[in-house]
Write an enzyme that holds these catalytic residues in place. Structure first.
Site, PDB file in Angstrom:
ATOM      1  N   ASP A 148       0.752  -0.941   0.375  1.00 20.50           N
ATOM      2  CA  ASP A 148       0.220   0.313  -0.460  1.00 20.50           C
ATOM      3  C   ASP A 148       1.250   1.444  -0.356  1.00 20.50           C
ATOM      4  OD1 ASP A 148      -2.226   1.275   0.098  1.00 20.50           O
ATOM      5  OD2 ASP A 148      -2.299   0.958   2.887  1.00 20.50           O
ATOM      6  N   GLY A 149       0.250   1.915  -0.959  1.00 24.68           N
ATOM      7  CA  GLY A 149       0.952   3.534  -0.712  1.00 24.68           C
ATOM      8  C   GLY A 149       1.912   4.398  -1.632  1.00 24.68           C
ATOM      9  N   HIS A 186       3.458   3.542  -9.012  1.00 27.53           N
ATOM     10  CA  HIS A 186       2.859   2.052  -9.214  1.00 27.53           C
ATOM     11  C   HIS A 186       4.322   1.200 -10.098  1.00 27.53           C
ATOM     12  CE1 HIS A 186      -0.850   2.247  -8.460  1.00 27.53           C
ATOM     13  NE2 HIS A 186      -1.193   2.916  -9.057  1.00 27.53           N
ATOM     14  N   SER A 223      -6.389  -5.861  -5.882  1.00 28.86           N
ATOM     15  CA  SER A 223      -8.219  -6.218  -5.317  1.00 28.86           C
ATOM     16  C   SER A 223      -9.119  -6.401  -6.074  1.00 28.86           C
ATOM     17  CB  SER A 223      -8.205  -5.304  -3.905  1.00 28.86           C
ATOM     18  OG  SER A 223      -8.488  -4.063  -4.378  1.00 28.86           O
ATOM     19  N   GLU A 282     -11.245  -4.936  -5.430  1.00 25.15           N
ATOM     20  CA  GLU A 282     -11.729  -3.416  -5.415  1.00 25.15           C
ATOM     21  C   GLU A 282     -11.572  -2.645  -6.401  1.00 25.15           C
ATOM     22  OE1 GLU A 282     -11.267  -5.235  -3.119  1.00 25.15           O
ATOM     23  OE2 GLU A 282     -13.442  -6.160  -2.711  1.00 25.15           O
ATOM     24  N   LEU A 309      11.743 -20.481  -3.816  1.00 24.65           N
ATOM     25  CA  LEU A 309      10.573 -19.984  -3.007  1.00 24.65           C
ATOM     26  C   LEU A 309       9.054 -19.397  -4.146  1.00 24.65           C
ATOM     27  CD1 LEU A 309       9.276 -16.979  -1.366  1.00 24.65           C
ATOM     28  CD2 LEU A 309      10.767 -15.756  -2.927  1.00 24.65           C
ATOM     29  N   ARG A 327      -5.154  -1.805   8.789  1.00 24.70           N
ATOM     30  CA  ARG A 327      -6.884  -2.716   7.953  1.00 24.70           C
ATOM     31  C   ARG A 327      -6.121  -4.460   7.019  1.00 24.70           C
ATOM     32  NH1 ARG A 327      -7.684   2.105   6.258  1.00 24.70           N
ATOM     33  NH2 ARG A 327      -7.483   2.227   4.161  1.00 24.70           N
ATOM     34  N   LEU A 328      -6.840  -5.373   7.019  1.00 26.72           N
ATOM     35  CA  LEU A 328      -7.105  -6.706   6.189  1.00 26.72           C
ATOM     36  C   LEU A 328      -6.981  -5.794   4.628  1.00 26.72           C
ATOM     37  CD1 LEU A 328      -7.073  -9.652   8.593  1.00 26.72           C
ATOM     38  CD2 LEU A 328      -5.113  -8.103   7.863  1.00 26.72           C
ATOM     39  N   SER A 329      -8.171  -5.210   4.979  1.00 26.84           N
ATOM     40  CA  SER A 329      -8.511  -4.783   3.304  1.00 26.84           C
ATOM     41  C   SER A 329      -8.837  -5.957   2.385  1.00 26.84           C
ATOM     42  CB  SER A 329      -7.773  -3.564   2.809  1.00 26.84           C
ATOM     43  OG  SER A 329      -7.727  -2.550   3.265  1.00 26.84           O
TER      44      SER A 329
END
Length: 255
Positions: free
Chosen positions: A27-28, A44, A72, A74, A138, A201-203
């Site tokens: 985020d950010g 981005h 997401s 959203e 990984l 928050r987990l959003s």
């Protein structure tokens, strides 16, 4: 460097362990760009470079699974231009950067409602997954067009369909039965969920899987995230005691 500021949900009787699975809400990007009077797309792009540093940190610390919340469900509500910029950037990195992941032994897996993307992007996703499928150093899980509530709803529907077919006794169904229909069923639950940018928050991210995860919230914006931040997170995790509410069973980690 001092440890990043975190708000902890300390809960295992065995401190000092490295997390098997780290999940990150990246985020950010937009705030990073606006603070510099850059277009959002620049944020981005810078965030995509932070992904490379995060992957390197995970490899260096022996993390086996890294899940990144990249797009997401959203995010489709954003402006058409920003959605277009995000998908263009995603296509570029799938096309030009996956070879680097492959050389590092990273397996790429995508979860989410990828059917919402155009066919050319879906083809790039499929190609990247096939190229890296045998890598074991990984596993990097990209959550694209992903929402936890939608995935839980989908799992419940699939479980009901299995019961209708007679493949499942619904009267005996338990949480493990539902979990095997989630898109994340092939991975262990996250040990640590990280969110950058200071939000707490987990959003709608891995809501089922994060039931006993440790949480860490960093004030750093995602494009500024680096390997030192990752190392500080690992040091903080090692100091925690995790009891799982007295639960002793754990999901098996695939070799």
């Amino acid at each position: 460097m001092s440890a990043p500021k975190t708000y902890l949900n300390a809960v295992s009787a065995v401190p000092g362990a490295t997390p098997v699975h780290v999940a990150v809400i990246m985020d950010g990007n937009g705030r990073w760009a606006r603070a510099r009077n850059f277009p959002v797309m620049a944020g981005h792009r810078a965030g995509a470079e932070a992904v490379r540093r995060c992957v390197r940190g995970a490899i260096n610390h022996g993390v086996r699974y890294l899940t990144l919340y990249a797009f997401s469900s959203e995010n489709w509500r954003r402006t058409p231009q920003e959605v277009g910029d995000l998908t263009t950037l995603l296509r570029f990195y799938l096309r030009h950067k996956v070879a680097e992941l492959h050389r590092e032994g990273v397996r790429l897996v995508v979860i989410g409602d990828v059917g919402r993307f155009e066919s050319s992007l879906r083809d790039e996703i499929s190609r990247a997954e096939k190229l890296t499928a045998r890598n074991t150093r990984l596993t990097m899980v990209l959550a694209l067009s992903y929402g936890a509530r939608a995935d839980i709803t989908r799992a419940a529907r699939l479980m009901a369909e299995a019961a209708i077919r007679g493949d499942l006794d619904i009267t005996q169904a338990n949480e493990n039965d539902l979990a095997r229909f989630l898109q994340t069923h092939q991975f262990p639950d996250p040990d640590l969920v990280v969110r950058t940018s200071g939000e707490r928050r987990l959003s709608n991210f891995l809501l089922w899987e994060s039931a006993y995860a440790e949480l860490a919230f960093l004030d750093v914006l995602w494009p500024d995230f680096n390997e030192e931040h990752f190392a500080a997170l690992m040091a903080d995790f090692e100091r925690r005691e995790r009891r799982f509410g007295g639960r002793v069973e754990h999901r098996t980690v695939a070799p």
